[in-house]
Structure formats: C-alpha cells, structure tokens
Design an enzyme around this catalytic site. Structure first.
Site, PDB file in Angstrom:
ATOM      1  N   HIS A 445       0.831  -1.466   0.350  1.00  9.61           N
ATOM      2  CA  HIS A 445       0.325  -0.186   0.128  1.00  9.61           C
ATOM      3  C   HIS A 445       0.626   1.188   0.349  1.00  9.61           C
ATOM      4  O   HIS A 445       1.619   1.761   0.495  1.00  9.61           O
ATOM      5  CB  HIS A 445      -0.760   0.289   1.146  1.00  9.61           C
ATOM      6  CG  HIS A 445      -0.025  -0.020   2.461  1.00  9.61           C
ATOM      7  ND1 HIS A 445       0.455   1.178   2.996  1.00  9.61           N
ATOM      8  CD2 HIS A 445      -0.269  -0.809   3.347  1.00  9.61           C
ATOM      9  CE1 HIS A 445       0.654   0.983   4.230  1.00  9.61           C
ATOM     10  NE2 HIS A 445       0.335  -0.631   4.540  1.00  9.61           N
ATOM     11  N   CYS A 464       2.818  -5.226   6.628  1.00  8.12           N
ATOM     12  CA  CYS A 464       2.340  -5.029   5.184  1.00  8.12           C
ATOM     13  C   CYS A 464       3.918  -3.958   4.337  1.00  8.12           C
ATOM     14  O   CYS A 464       4.518  -3.683   5.499  1.00  8.12           O
ATOM     15  CB  CYS A 464       1.529  -4.466   5.108  1.00  8.12           C
ATOM     16  SG  CYS A 464       0.188  -5.207   5.500  1.00  8.12           S
TER      17      CYS A 464
END
Length: 535
Positions: A445, A464
């Site tokens: 992201h 992440c």
C-alpha cells in the site's frame, strides 16, 4: 504481458530477481545410467576379473538395525540395489571404486565452502580410511565390505538430500518462510554417481544466482585469513568527504581495492575523485546511500571480515535450494533485507522501487501469492493487535483521538472495539492498496509517511509492505485496461471513495529474504540480516 523472470538490467540489485526467477528454462535431464550395474568391472576399466560381490537381505537388515536410516531412505536403498540386481556399487574386488573416491571428495567440500553436512563428511572419511585399511591388510572380510558398501549408499542419501534438497535443523515456518519447498528425485543422481558420471549441474539449483554466488565465494576465499583489523574515523571526525586526507583513508583504499571496488593501482591518503568512485561502488552494493562519504555506516560494512561474508553467501546458497524449480511469469518480487520491490516483464526488469517492510517485532513473512485487486482510496480496518496496543491507549490519553484521525468504531466490544479509518489523505494505507489475499493479512500500500523511504534501513511497518511509488505501480498493473488512464487513476486515488478494481491480468507475488546475491554488473551485494534469519 508474458513475463518470465530470467535476467535483470543494471542497478544495485538489478538482479535480486535472479535469485528466484532465473530458473524458467527447462532443466536438463541427467544422463541416462548404467546397465543396472551388470558391467561394473568394464565401467571402471579394470583388467582384473574380480568376482561379483552382491548384497543380500542379511546385509540390508544389519544396516537398518545398526545405523539410523530413515524409512524413506531404506526403501530407496533397497530399490537402488534391486535395480542393480543386488550388485555392489562402490567396491570392486576389495577396494573402493574411483566413483566412491569422487563421491567422498564431493561431500568434503564440493561447494567451495565448508561441507554441507560435516557429520556426513566425517563419516565418509572414516569409511574411506576403513576401506583402505582393509585393502592394505589384504583380508577380504565379506561382512566388513558389505557394511562399507551399504554405509556409503546410506551416506549418499543423507548428503544429497541436504546438498540438493536443502538443509534446515528446524521447521522453515520458524523463519516465517512459507514458499513451498520442492524436493528433487535423487534416484538418477545416485545411479549416475555410482558409475562415475559426475556432472551434477542438473541437480543443483538452476538459478544463475547459484553459480554466481559460488564464483563469488571463490573470490572471497582468497581473502580468508588476511588481516582485517577494524578501521575507525580519526578522532573528532564524524565523516570523511572528498578532498580530506588521513592515514586511515589509505587503509580504506587498500581494502576497497582488495574487494574489487577501487580500480586505482596506487592508493594514497587523500579522498580524491577516483577514490570517491570506489566508495560509492562499495556503498551501492551494501545498500548504503551512494554519496561517496565515509561515515559510521560505511565503516561498519567495510569492517565485516571476509570470513563473515563467506558465511552469509553460504547461507544464501542454502536458501536457493529452498525455492521452486520453476518460477511463474509476470512476477512481482520483494526482497525484505534489500527493502526493494522489483517488477519483471518478458526477460527484463521494468520497474523497481523502495519499500518499507515489517519491523523486527512484526515480521513480513516469506511467501508467494497472486496480486488480484487494486483498491483506490482505501479504508483501513485496524487489526485487533494494533487497536489493543496502540489505539485504545491513545483514546485514554485523548478522548478525541478517533475523530482527529478520521476513525470510527464499527463493531466489536467495549473492551476491544473494531476500528476503521475512513479514506482520506491521512489514511495509514495512503491513497491506494494492492491486494494479494493471504492468510498472513499482508498486502502492499501507499503511505502518508513518505520520509521513511529515505532511510537506509526501512523495517518500520506492522508487517505490510509500503511502496514508494504507488501511482506508478497502479498504472503498470492497469496498463492493459485502456479505461484506466493516468488522469482517472489520479482522480480515483484522491476521490475519498473506496473503489476496488479487479485486475484483468493477475500477477504472482513473491516476498523473499536474501542477504547476499550477485547483481547484473557481477558485483556481490550484501544486506543486513534485519530479522536475524541468517543466524
């Protein structure tokens, strides 16, 4: 796009992709083998009419009783001798064959590094010595020879499984490694080895990185044992820059020349322009900012001994045994210790960018999956662990915390609510995320915290992967859909309305962990063992 990873263009790691990806060519078949062991004397060109020695069930029972042989190996051993009509493979007359001698040599360090399994190497050396002692005495002890014959075969399976299938003393999941680990069929290798066909290339990992790292090991072995004292900055100095002069600069120059980073035949005590080029080369292949400045980070890297670098390369050669033989096309690859993402198309790298990965306490795991969806203006449902450890304490300090951070409670309980951060410029996922659904809840992201990408070490996230150029990646992934123009992508990223877009062309993703590799320019690269997996 038809994208098989095979080589990489220039760049400091233009080829970490080679680590996994360069292996798409069809693997050569090992040469077809012996006529079932029926012509052992002829194969080894002996002029003596030795009687044929044969293994019987009593010999096999004694081996399995007296030595630790796994159930899988015992079945393979029986099958091996049945294919040979129970004829010996490693002993002709009362002596070891040339193939047995070659196998023992191979197990004692055929990789250019320490033997894969020192236990097997020492046992094979003992077998070698026992066989020669029997031959010197001239006493043909049938059971002794049978024991040596079978012990050699059993050791082959121990050796080959670790050498060609990879060795770990613990479950790979303990290292957060979840890429499936294929196994090689060792049957043809054993048959070939027993008749002196010692081209083992078909059994080694087929990625060019494997051979490149082995060659690099050979170069670093030339430095093993050399004096490698710790070098330090002059008193009162925090760095050395172009134009500075000091005795330690000459010592650094000699070290860079030995490592291949500095071309100058003569090295002085002044940091001149040619010297700066060598410093930048060293910095680039060690993941440091290539600014030509000699500072603390540079000295820490240049003080690592050749012995330590050899160990790192050996560990990464081992990792290359764990990866699949065939790699998928169109791969997106993230190497955690390098903090970079690589995108490949056809046989070349088309894009790379900096990434931020999980902090040491919140590891990004090693696994493979498929990137299937781009989500513009994403919301973020906060993981329970973050809510418990970070959000709730923040709310206790500031009751207005949720409103200030564009967050709302959407469920859960009073003690552990489910919190969602709505889309917006300050959303922790930024303006776009890239989903490859997996059980580890890891995805890529954007991030509003852009400053983190300028750090050399970028292990900051909760697991992440934050990408430094998210719009560029989104445009690439949607390039085969003409409706998604640059303007439309920019608008969707800024809309504040969550919009998932399934990809027409899904892409395989591999998250890997390599701390040493050879780049497209032939330079061996090293990175810090950020999660302690090397140990």
């Amino acid at each position: 796009m038809t994208r098989a990873l095979s080589r990489v263009t220039a760049g400091s790691l233009a080829c970490i992709g080679l680590l996994l990806v360069l292996g798409c060519a069809k693997k050569p078949e090992p040469p077809s083998v012996i006529d079932q062991g029926r012509s052992v004397a002829r194969v080894f060109e002996t002029a003596h009419p030795y009687s044929k020695r044969m293994i019987d069930s009593t010999d096999l029972a004694r081996l399995f009783e007296q030595h630790h042989v796994s159930a899988a190996d015992s079945g393979a051993i029986i099958d091996f001798y049945q294919r040979r009509d129970m004829l010996y493979a490693w002993i002709v007359g009362d002596s070891l064959t040339a193939s047995a001698e070659s196998f023992i040599d191979l197990a004692n360090g055929g990789e250019g590094v320490a033997p894969t399994d020192t236990g097997t190497a020492s046992r094979l050396t003992a077998i070698h010595d026992s066989a020669h002692a029997l031959a010197e005495r001239g006493v043909a002890c049938a059971s002794c020879l049978a024991d040596l014959e079978l012990e050699l075969t059993a050791e082959f399976y121990r050796f080959a499984d670790r050498r060609y299938n990879g060795y770990l003393s613990r479950d790979m999941r303990d290292l957060n490694w979840f890429i499936p680990h294929g196994k090689k069929d060792l049957t043809k290798l054993l048959d070939s080895l027993a008749v002196g066909q010692l081209d083992l290339s078909a059994y080694e990992p087929m990625h060019p990185q494997y051979q490149l790292l082995k060659a690099a090991i050979g170069r670093y072995q030339l430095l093993r044992g050399d004096a490698w004292p710790a070098l330090a900055l002059p008193a009162g100095k925090k760095k050395l820059v172009a134009g500075d002069s000091n005795a330690v600069i000459g010592e650094i120059g000699n070290r860079l020349r030995r490592l291949g980073d500095l071309d100058s035949a003569t090295v002085g005590d002044r940091l001149d322009s040619a010297f700066v080029v060598g410093v930048k080369r060293f910095q680039d292949r060690h993941g440091l900012q290539p600014d030509g400045v000699i500072g603390a980070g540079f000295l820490r890297a240049v003080n690592v001994t050749p012995e330590a670098r050899l160990r790192t390369m050996a560990i990464n050669i081992e990792r290359l045994r764990w990866v699949p033989e065939q790699q998928p096309p169109d791969l997106i690859l993230v190497n955690i210790p390098e903090f970079r993402l690589h995108v490949f198309e056809g046989d070349s790298q088309v894009m790379q960018m900096a990434v931020v990965v999980g902090a040491r306490a919140t590891h990004t795991v090693v696994f493979s999956d498929t990137l299937s969806t781009v989500v513009f203006s994403p919301s973020w449902t906060v993981p329970a662990s973050i809510t418990r450890n970070e959000i709730l304490p923040a709310i206790r300090r500031d009751p207005d915390y949720l409103r200030k951070h564009n967050m709302v409670i959407i469920g859960g309980s009073k003690t552990l609510p489910v919190v969602r951060q709505n889309p917006g410029p300050d959303n922790s996922l930024g303006r776009v995320k890239f989903l490859f659904p997996n059980s580890y809840d890891i995805y890529m992201h954007d991030t509003p915290a852009k400053s983190l990408f300028s750090a050399d070490q970028r292990a900051f996230s909760h697991g992440c992967i934050r990408v430094s150029e998210p719009q560029k990646l989104a445009e690439f992934l949607l390039a085969d859909d003409s409706t998604w123009t640059t303007d439309r992508i920019e608008s969707a990223m800024a809309s504040g309305r969550e919009q998932p877009v399934p990809l027409k062309h899904k892409r395989p993703v591999q998250i890997v962990y390599f701390t040493a590799w050879v780049d497209a320019q032939g330079r061996v690269n090293f990175r810090d063992d950020v999660y302690g997996h090397d140990a």
